[in-house]
Design a protein around this motif. Structure first.
Motif, short mmCIF file in Angstrom:
data_model
loop_
_atom_site.label_atom_id
_atom_site.label_comp_id
_atom_site.label_asym_id
_atom_site.label_seq_id
_atom_site.Cartn_x
_atom_site.Cartn_y
_atom_site.Cartn_z
N LEU A 262 2.52 -42.72 42.97
CA LEU A 262 1.86 -44.04 42.76
C LEU A 262 0.61 -44.46 43.72
O LEU A 262 1.13 -44.55 44.95
N PRO A 263 -0.10 -44.97 43.21
CA PRO A 263 -1.44 -45.44 44.18
C PRO A 263 -0.94 -46.81 44.77
O PRO A 263 -0.34 -47.78 44.39
N ASN B 292 3.45 -53.14 47.67
CA ASN B 292 3.86 -53.40 46.45
C ASN B 292 3.26 -52.44 45.47
O ASN B 292 2.18 -51.79 45.74
N LEU B 293 4.14 -52.21 44.53
CA LEU B 293 3.60 -51.19 43.31
C LEU B 293 2.51 -51.68 42.45
O LEU B 293 2.70 -52.93 41.82
N PRO B 294 2.05 -50.64 41.80
CA PRO B 294 1.01 -51.10 40.83
C PRO B 294 1.70 -51.33 39.44
O PRO B 294 2.85 -51.06 39.32
N SER B 295 1.09 -51.70 38.46
CA SER B 295 1.79 -51.93 37.06
C SER B 295 2.13 -50.50 36.55
O SER B 295 1.27 -49.60 36.50
N LEU B 296 3.36 -50.51 36.20
CA LEU B 296 3.83 -49.00 35.86
C LEU B 296 3.70 -48.79 34.43
O LEU B 296 4.22 -49.72 33.58
N ARG B 297 3.38 -47.82 33.80
CA ARG B 297 3.66 -47.44 32.35
C ARG B 297 4.96 -47.29 32.18
O ARG B 297 5.93 -47.09 33.03
N TYR C 82 7.43 -44.52 33.71
CA TYR C 82 7.69 -44.55 35.00
C TYR C 82 8.50 -45.83 35.24
O TYR C 82 9.23 -45.91 36.27
N ASN C 83 8.23 -46.98 34.46
CA ASN C 83 8.95 -48.18 35.02
C ASN C 83 10.43 -47.83 34.78
O ASN C 83 11.31 -48.49 35.47
N ASP C 84 10.71 -47.32 33.44
CA ASP C 84 12.12 -47.02 32.86
C ASP C 84 12.75 -46.30 34.25
O ASP C 84 13.91 -46.30 34.45
N ALA C 85 12.09 -45.02 34.53
CA ALA C 85 12.50 -44.32 35.60
C ALA C 85 12.84 -44.96 37.13
O ALA C 85 13.86 -44.78 37.61
N TYR C 86 11.77 -45.72 37.34
CA TYR C 86 12.11 -46.74 38.50
C TYR C 86 13.06 -47.73 38.54
O TYR C 86 14.10 -47.80 39.43
N ASN C 87 13.25 -48.36 37.44
CA ASN C 87 14.54 -49.09 37.21
C ASN C 87 15.90 -48.50 37.26
O ASN C 87 16.85 -48.96 38.03
N THR D 122 -1.68 -43.69 53.39
CA THR D 122 -2.14 -44.81 53.37
C THR D 122 -2.76 -44.86 51.74
O THR D 122 -3.01 -46.26 51.35
N ASN D 123 -2.71 -44.16 51.03
CA ASN D 123 -3.21 -44.42 49.61
C ASN D 123 -1.92 -44.18 48.66
O ASN D 123 -2.22 -44.73 47.55
N PHE D 124 -1.20 -43.56 48.72
CA PHE D 124 -0.14 -43.37 47.78
C PHE D 124 1.31 -43.20 48.41
O PHE D 124 1.48 -42.91 49.49
N ILE D 125 2.20 -43.58 47.64
CA ILE D 125 3.73 -43.36 47.96
C ILE D 125 4.14 -42.33 46.73
O ILE D 125 4.08 -42.15 45.72
N TYR D 126 5.03 -41.37 47.17
CA TYR D 126 5.45 -40.35 46.50
C TYR D 126 7.10 -40.51 46.27
O TYR D 126 7.74 -40.36 47.28
N ILE D 127 7.81 -40.66 45.26
CA ILE D 127 9.19 -40.74 44.95
C ILE D 127 9.81 -39.52 44.36
O ILE D 127 9.71 -39.37 43.12
N THR D 128 10.56 -38.88 45.11
CA THR D 128 11.29 -37.47 44.58
C THR D 128 12.57 -37.63 44.30
O THR D 128 13.34 -38.03 45.12
#
Length: 215
Positions: A6-7, A150-155, A158-163, A182-188
Motif C-alpha cells: 500500500l502507498p 495513514n492508509l489510502p482508500s482500499l479497494r 484489500y479492505n475485506d482482507a485488512y478488516n 518511506t513510500n510503501f507499507i507491506y503486510i504479509t
C-alpha cells in the motif's frame, strides 16, 4: 503467503526516522548475509556476534532478529538459485547507474537500503512493532517513538482482507509480518491461516430448520 503493498504518505520528520531505522537494520541484514556467505554461521551465532557491535539506537533484539531472518532468507534464495557472485544490494542497475554517474552517491545509498522488517508474532497481536487499526497502522519502533501511518482508500478485496487481519491480530491468532519504507507499507500473512482463524465456530448438536409452509 500473501503480501498487500500500500502507498503511504509520511511527514518529513517521520521520513527521517524511517530512513534512520532502514539504515540501521540494512546493516544487520547485509552483515547476516555476509556471515552466512563467508562463514556459514548458525542463527544463534550470528545474533551472538551482533552483540559485539553498536548497531544503532533503534536496533533492539527484535529488529536484530528480524534483520537476521531477512539476511538468512536472502542467502537461502541465492543458494537455491546457485548464485555464485557476491550479492549486490540495491541491484545491478543501481550500481551501474552510479558508476555511469546517472545518480548521485546519496541516491545510490538510498536505493541500497532494505525495507524495515518486523517478523510477525501471533501472541503480540500479530506484530510486536506494528498495530493494525481502522484506517491506519501504528508503528512503534521503541517506547519513545510512535509513527502513525495513514492508509489510502482500499479497494474492496484489500479492505475485506485488512478488516479480517485486524480481527485476527486483536485475537492474537495470526502472525503478520510487516515491512516499511518511506513510500510503501507491506503486510504479509498466510491466507489459509487467516481463513481458518476467522471461520465462524460450528456448535455441534445445534441445527436450524426452514418452514416451507408458513402460516
Amino acid at each position: 503467503m500473501i503480501t498487500i503493498k500500500l502507498p503511504i504518505t509520511l511527514s518529513e520528520e517521520d521520513k527521517k526516522k524511517v530512513l534512520e531505522i532502514q539504515k540501521q537494520q540494512s546493516s544487520v541484514i547485509r552483515a547476516a548475509h555476509s556471515m552466512l556467505s563467508r562463514k556459514d554461521m548458525k542463527q544463534k551465532d550470528i545474533r551472538k556476534e551482533f552483540k559485539k557491535y553498536k548497531l544503532g539506537s533503534f536496533m533492539d533484539s527484535w529488529f536484530v532478529q528480524s534483520g537476521t531472518y531477512k539476511g538468512m532468507e536472502l542467502f537461502e534464495n541465492d543458494k537455491s538459485k546457485k548464485v555464485k557472485q557476491k550479492r549486490i544490494f540495491g541491484g545491478k542497475k543501481n550500481l551501474k547507474d552510479y558508476i555511469n554517474k546517472k545518480i548521485t552517491k546519496d541516491e545510490y545509498k538510498a536505493r541500497k537500503l532494505s525495507k524495515i522488517t518486523s517478523i510477525g508474532e501471533a501472541p503480540q497481536k500479530g506484530n510486536r512493532k506494528f498495530s493494525l487499526e481502522v484506517g491506519k497502522v501504528i508503528f512503534k519502533p521503541n517506547k519513545d517513538t510512535k509513527i502513525i501511518i495513514n492508509l489510502p482508500s482500499l479497494r474492496k478485496n484489500y479492505n475485506d482482507a485488512y478488516n479480517k487481519l485486524m480481527i485476527a491480530a486483536q485475537a492474537k491468532q495470526l502472525p503478520i509480518t510487516i515491512s516499511l519504507d518511506t513510500n510503501f507499507i507491506y503486510i504479509t500473512y498466510d491466507e489459509q491461516k487467516l481463513s481458518s482463524v476467522i471461520r465462524p465456530d460450528v456448535i455441534k448438536g445445534r441445527s436450524a430448520a426452514i418452514d416451507m409452509n408458513p402460516r
